[in-house]
Design a protein around this motif. Structure first.
Motif, mmCIF file in Angstrom:
data_model
loop_
_atom_site.group_PDB
_atom_site.id
_atom_site.type_symbol
_atom_site.label_atom_id
_atom_site.label_comp_id
_atom_site.label_asym_id
_atom_site.label_seq_id
_atom_site.Cartn_x
_atom_site.Cartn_y
_atom_site.Cartn_z
ATOM 1 N N VAL A 202 0.777 -1.365 -0.057
ATOM 2 C CA VAL A 202 -0.060 -0.036 -0.044
ATOM 3 C C VAL A 202 0.826 1.103 0.002
ATOM 4 C CG1 VAL A 202 -0.165 0.005 2.587
ATOM 5 C CG2 VAL A 202 -2.015 1.167 1.192
ATOM 6 N N GLU A 203 1.995 1.352 0.666
ATOM 7 C CA GLU A 203 2.978 2.451 0.812
ATOM 8 C C GLU A 203 3.491 2.454 -0.787
ATOM 9 O OE1 GLU A 203 5.771 2.731 3.805
ATOM 10 O OE2 GLU A 203 4.151 2.799 5.273
ATOM 11 N N ARG A 204 3.853 1.414 -1.304
ATOM 12 C CA ARG A 204 4.616 1.541 -2.630
ATOM 13 C C ARG A 204 3.483 2.077 -3.730
ATOM 14 N NH1 ARG A 204 6.519 -3.812 -1.543
ATOM 15 N NH2 ARG A 204 5.054 -4.720 -3.342
ATOM 16 N N VAL A 205 2.372 1.496 -3.727
ATOM 17 C CA VAL A 205 1.212 2.221 -4.585
ATOM 18 C C VAL A 205 1.005 3.563 -4.069
ATOM 19 C CG1 VAL A 205 -1.132 1.997 -5.403
ATOM 20 C CG2 VAL A 205 0.420 -0.254 -4.852
ATOM 21 N N SER A 206 0.779 3.855 -2.917
ATOM 22 C CA SER A 206 0.688 5.338 -2.587
ATOM 23 C C SER A 206 1.927 6.355 -3.055
ATOM 24 C CB SER A 206 0.395 5.207 -1.297
ATOM 25 O OG SER A 206 -0.928 4.594 -0.701
#
Length: 259
Positions: A202-206
């Motif tokens: 989720v952090e990578r996508v965000s």
């Protein structure tokens, strides 16, 4: 005098931490700073533990009157434990009453109140609203804006929504032939887990979503528990060794967003 709004349409995405951090760093670097808490939740006010001499002497006193020129100068409360150069205009729960205010002049009141203010920098901690009178007032008063975010779905959604509100605000200025001097300075991503072995999906996508805007500023601000701890005690995290890495990141960002 620079007037900087800190904005997101999501709550809990480090908006107040960003507003307070930039304000204290500026003040400790010799700037005269006024930090305006425009959020009825009053997170900045609670963190600084400031209270007006009389219950009505908060930011709502500005928002309730058309004839409010110079009000900001009289409502600022010193925070000597943070910096002698810093004053905070507090908020209160009943500031939310102003969201039902749709008179023609309501959005100009905050800007009008800044006339004669003896500050080099004004920072506005905005509420997480989708437009409305409070946000219109902040955008009318500001000449620059920073979006606050975490690397999360809510963080990205808050930035996307806030940018849509700002875009519509700027379009409305163009329609009426008013000058548009509001600059989108960038996005500050904070409370980043820099100690994880692998970055969560989720952090990578965000991160990718925020980077695509072309506004994501570096460095990103790491997460440290001391920041949340001092918000309960009214202290400044930068006075603690464990808060140094957070302070260093915000200090670098300060150089990029403060004129």
């Amino acid at each position: 005098m620079q007037v900087l709004a800190i904005y997101s349409e999501s709550g809990g995405v480090t908006k107040t931490s960003t507003a307070v951090s930039l304000a204290v760093i500026a003040a400790r670097n010799g700037r005269r700073v006024t930090l305006i808490d425009l959020d009825p939740r009053a997170a900045t006010t609670k963190w600084a533990r400031v209270a007006p001499e009389e219950d009505h002497l908060h930011v709502g006193a500005i928002l309730a009157h058309d004839d409010c020129e110079g009000y900001a100068e009289g409502l600022g409360i010193p925070v000597p434990g943070w910096s002698e150069n810093l004053r905070i205009i507090p908020a209160a729960r009943n500031v939310s009453n102003r969201e039902a205010e749709y008179s023609d002049s309501a959005e100009f009141r905050l800007k009008t109140s800044l006339v004669g203010l003896e500050s080099d920098l004004v920072i506005i901690d905005c509420p997480n609203r989708q437009g409305g009178p409070l946000i219109k007032g902040a955008l009318t008063a500001a000449d620059s804006i920073v979006y606050a975010s975490k690397l999360s779905g809510d963080g990205v959604d808050g930035v996307v929504g806030a940018r849509q509100t700002v875009t519509q605000f700027k379009k409305n200025l163009t329609r009426i032939g008013a000058p548009d001097s509001l600059e989108e300075v960038g996005i500050i991503a904070a409370a980043i887990d820099d100690r994880a072995v692998a970055q969560p999906l989720v952090e990578r996508v965000s991160f990718d979503d925020l980077e695509e805007t072309g506004l994501l500023l570096t460095p990103m601000v790491p997460k440290r528990t001391i920041v949340e701890q001092v918000r309960l005690t009214g202290e400044w995290y930068g006075d603690y060794p464990s808060g140094r890495v957070v302070l260093d990141a915000y200090t670098e960002l300060f150089k990029k967003v403060i004129r």
